[in-house]
Design a protein around this motif. Structure first.
Motif, PDB file in Angstrom:
ATOM      1  N   ASP A 175       0.842  -1.213   0.000  1.00 43.87           N
ATOM      2  CA  ASP A 175       0.000   0.000   0.000  1.00 43.87           C
ATOM      3  C   ASP A 175       0.872   1.257   0.000  1.00 43.87           C
ATOM      4  OD1 ASP A 175      -2.315  -1.464   0.109  1.00 43.87           O
ATOM      5  OD2 ASP A 175      -2.420  -1.446   2.296  1.00 43.87           O
ATOM      6  N   GLN A 176       1.924   1.171   0.801  1.00 47.24           N
ATOM      7  CA  GLN A 176       2.841   2.310   0.916  1.00 47.24           C
ATOM      8  C   GLN A 176       3.496   2.622  -0.438  1.00 47.24           C
ATOM      9  OE1 GLN A 176       4.281   2.520   4.531  1.00 47.24           O
ATOM     10  NE2 GLN A 176       4.756   4.662   4.062  1.00 47.24           N
ATOM     11  N   LEU A 177       3.884   1.579  -1.142  1.00 49.93           N
ATOM     12  CA  LEU A 177       4.498   1.772  -2.461  1.00 49.93           C
ATOM     13  C   LEU A 177       3.481   2.375  -3.432  1.00 49.93           C
ATOM     14  CD1 LEU A 177       6.512  -1.587  -2.703  1.00 49.93           C
ATOM     15  CD2 LEU A 177       7.473   0.708  -2.401  1.00 49.93           C
ATOM     16  N   VAL A 178       2.234   1.910  -3.352  1.00 55.60           N
ATOM     17  CA  VAL A 178       1.181   2.461  -4.217  1.00 55.60           C
ATOM     18  C   VAL A 178       1.038   3.955  -3.932  1.00 55.60           C
ATOM     19  CG1 VAL A 178      -1.301   2.432  -4.715  1.00 55.60           C
ATOM     20  CG2 VAL A 178      -0.072   0.271  -4.428  1.00 55.60           C
ATOM     21  N   ARG A 179       1.064   4.302  -2.651  1.00 55.79           N
ATOM     22  CA  ARG A 179       0.923   5.710  -2.266  1.00 55.79           C
ATOM     23  C   ARG A 179       2.071   6.569  -2.821  1.00 55.79           C
ATOM     24  NH1 ARG A 179       0.669   5.024   3.357  1.00 55.79           N
ATOM     25  NH2 ARG A 179      -0.840   3.343   3.157  1.00 55.79           N
ATOM     26  N   LEU A 180       3.273   6.028  -2.717  1.00 58.11           N
ATOM     27  CA  LEU A 180       4.427   6.763  -3.245  1.00 58.11           C
ATOM     28  C   LEU A 180       4.243   7.061  -4.729  1.00 58.11           C
ATOM     29  CD1 LEU A 180       7.571   5.012  -1.701  1.00 58.11           C
ATOM     30  CD2 LEU A 180       6.770   7.341  -1.303  1.00 58.11           C
ATOM     31  N   ALA A 181       3.803   6.046  -5.463  1.00 50.44           N
ATOM     32  CA  ALA A 181       3.625   6.225  -6.903  1.00 50.44           C
ATOM     33  C   ALA A 181       2.566   7.290  -7.183  1.00 50.44           C
ATOM     34  CB  ALA A 181       3.228   4.895  -7.541  1.00 50.44           C
ATOM     35  N   ARG A 182       1.467   7.237  -6.417  1.00 53.61           N
ATOM     36  CA  ARG A 182       0.380   8.210  -6.610  1.00 53.61           C
ATOM     37  C   ARG A 182       0.826   9.638  -6.345  1.00 53.61           C
ATOM     38  NH1 ARG A 182      -3.952   4.534  -6.712  1.00 53.61           N
ATOM     39  NH2 ARG A 182      -3.358   3.775  -8.758  1.00 53.61           N
ATOM     40  N   GLU A 183       1.827   9.783  -5.455  1.00 55.61           N
ATOM     41  CA  GLU A 183       2.324  11.133  -5.186  1.00 55.61           C
ATOM     42  C   GLU A 183       3.034  11.695  -6.403  1.00 55.61           C
ATOM     43  OE1 GLU A 183       4.655  11.648  -1.604  1.00 55.61           O
ATOM     44  OE2 GLU A 183       3.227  10.415  -0.480  1.00 55.61           O
ATOM     45  N   ILE A 184       3.489  10.813  -7.258  1.00 57.14           N
ATOM     46  CA  ILE A 184       4.200  11.271  -8.443  1.00 57.14           C
ATOM     47  C   ILE A 184       3.269  11.388  -9.639  1.00 57.14           C
ATOM     48  CG2 ILE A 184       5.934  10.552 -10.163  1.00 57.14           C
ATOM     49  CD1 ILE A 184       7.678   9.723  -7.839  1.00 57.14           C
ATOM     50  N   SER A 185       2.366  10.422  -9.771  1.00 53.41           N
ATOM     51  CA  SER A 185       1.487  10.450 -10.937  1.00 53.41           C
ATOM     52  C   SER A 185       0.138   9.829 -10.583  1.00 53.41           C
ATOM     53  CB  SER A 185       2.142   9.652 -12.064  1.00 53.41           C
ATOM     54  OG  SER A 185       1.176   9.282 -13.006  1.00 53.41           O
ATOM     55  N   GLU A 186      -0.932  10.428 -11.138  1.00 52.65           N
ATOM     56  CA  GLU A 186      -2.257   9.861 -10.879  1.00 52.65           C
ATOM     57  C   GLU A 186      -2.436   8.548 -11.617  1.00 52.65           C
ATOM     58  OE1 GLU A 186      -5.905  12.079 -11.522  1.00 52.65           O
ATOM     59  OE2 GLU A 186      -5.147  13.505 -10.024  1.00 52.65           O
ATOM     60  N   GLU A 187      -1.798   8.471 -12.759  1.00 52.29           N
ATOM     61  CA  GLU A 187      -1.899   7.242 -13.540  1.00 52.29           C
ATOM     62  C   GLU A 187      -0.517   6.770 -13.972  1.00 52.29           C
ATOM     63  OE1 GLU A 187      -4.835   5.754 -16.938  1.00 52.29           O
ATOM     64  OE2 GLU A 187      -5.349   7.703 -16.088  1.00 52.29           O
TER      65      GLU A 187
END
Ligand code: ASP
Ligand code: MG
Length: 406
Positions: free
Chosen positions: A48-60
């Protein structure tokens, strides 16, 4: 000497202390004289944490890079567990998915396992080593890293057990087995001693989070005996096998539920013959998953159509339907949110008529309105308002005598 595949989920490997506990569990199995392959998830909520990190950079974010990122979670656990075993004097080696020969189809984010080249794992096992494999990941024929969908480590474990012809596959998790319903919400829920593959498949697909549905599919196809049990408590778990032993002659074995369901209604379809297929083809092409479908014809000859989807997919679904309005030929769209699906599952339904009738009666007695219904040979699902979900679950759990206090 037997071969056992053990799988430990995120909570079971959530800290160093827990990893040491897992190491003890592995050692016990080894001391029983078995060869052991261990499949692990990422520690705690780290995916989940990794998903969050990615979302901070890009929505998609790109799906390829998401797989590259998410596959690192499991890699942390395999190395730590291998070190823990070595520290305790056991020979162990960690393998990523691709080192373990797990080949998937070329799809990012939700790949299916195509085949497993077991040579490398077998070679290590033959030297007496414990082999620790990263769950949830594989590689395509072209050498791209893929992941198997959230919760996919279960599938890695069962697929490996099938490919290696293991004697059994133990899924260690944070609950003591498969319950008649979710024990976090229904105090009276009871642990089942056994469940059949088909029942487990329905339960897993209908929202019981304990096993990845695809893992159950694999187990059924390759007849892998699965046991779901706790990594913390030394209790007998639940056996998942071909023919479950009938406990107390229960017709219904479990109640599953799922919230965040939306009903979409398409009114005034003029040419229902072709528009039905066009609507669902269009939705499928956009990867929108439709669940229950109901169609009715009006007096004027046009048709109304209702279907249920996950609430997260609502905006996208409306967008797709509106963009294609001219071709689909409907008058109006409508959506109802805050719905939930409650299902009863049991192989005994095949030979016992009246189960659905009893379900509807129980819900009516509890003033719970049914919005949609769907059935299979061994399940009945109803869509109700979300606020009635747990009330429905409790009432059905009691009416079908699933609790402890019988
Ligand atoms: N770590 C992945 C997830 O959280 C896979 C798994 O745990 O099975 O979904
Ligand atoms: Mg899981």
């Amino acid at each position: 000497m037997g071969l056992v595949v053990q799988k430990f989920g995120g909570t079971s490997v959530g800290s160093v202390e827990r990893i040491l506990n897992v190491a003890a569990c592995v050692r016990e199995e080894k001391e029983r004289g078995n060869n052991v392959v261990v499949v692990v998830s990422a520690m705690g909520k780290s995916t989940d944490q990794l998903v969050r990190l990615a979302r901070e950079i890009s929505e998609e974010p790109s799906k390829r890079e998401m797989d590259m990122l998410l596959s690192t979670g499991e890699q942390v656990t395999i190395a730590l567990l291998s070190m823990a075993l070595q520290q305790q004097g056991l020979e162990a080696v960690s393998f990523t998915g691709w080192q373990a020969g797990i080949v998937t189809e070329p799809v990012h984010g939700n790949a299916r396992i195509a085949k497993i080249n077991t040579e490398a794992v077998k070679a290590q096992l033959s030297t007496g080593k414990v082999v620790i494999v990263a769950g949830f990941q594989g590689i395509t024929e072209e050498g791209e890293i893929t992941t198997l969908g959230r919760g996919g480590s279960d599938t890695t474990a069962v697929a490996l057990a099938a490919a290696l012809k293991a004697d059994k596959c133990d899924i260690y998790t944070d609950v003591t087995g498969v319950f008649t319903t979710d024990p976090r919400y229904v105090k009276d829920a009871r642990k089942l001693l056994s469940v059949s593959y088909d029942e487990m498949l329905e339960l897993a697909n209908l929202g019981a989070g304990v096993l990845h549905p695809r893992a159950v599919e694999f187990a059924k196809n390759y007849k892998v005996q699965l046991v779901v049990r706790s990594s913390m408590e030394k209790e007998e778990g639940t056996v998942i096998e071909e023919e479950a032993t009938m406990e107390q002659n229960l017709v219904v074995r479990g109640v599953a539920f799922e919230d965040e369901i939306t009903r979409v209604t398409v009114l005034g379809l003029t040419n229902s013959l072709t528009s039905l297929s066009t609507i669902f083809t269009t939705l499928a092409q956009n990867h929108l998953n439709v669940d229950i479908i109901i169609q009715s014809t009006t007096e004027s000859g046009s048709a109304n159509l209702s279907f249920s989807i996950h609430t997260n997919d609502l905006m996208e679904t409306v967008k797709v339907l509106e963009e294609n309005k001219a071709e689909l030929g409907y008058e109006q769209l409508d959506a109802e949110n805050k719905l939930a699906k409650v299902s009863i599952v049991g192989s005994g339904m095949i030979s016992n008529p009246g189960v659905a009738a009893k379900m509807f009666k129980v819900l009516a007695e509890n003033d719970i309105q049914i919005k949609m219904v769907s059935t299979s040979e061994i399940k009945v699902s109803v869509v109700v308002e979300e606020k009635n979900m747990l009330k429905a679950v409790e009432a059905l759990h009691e009416a079908f005598e699933l609790g402890q206090q019988q």
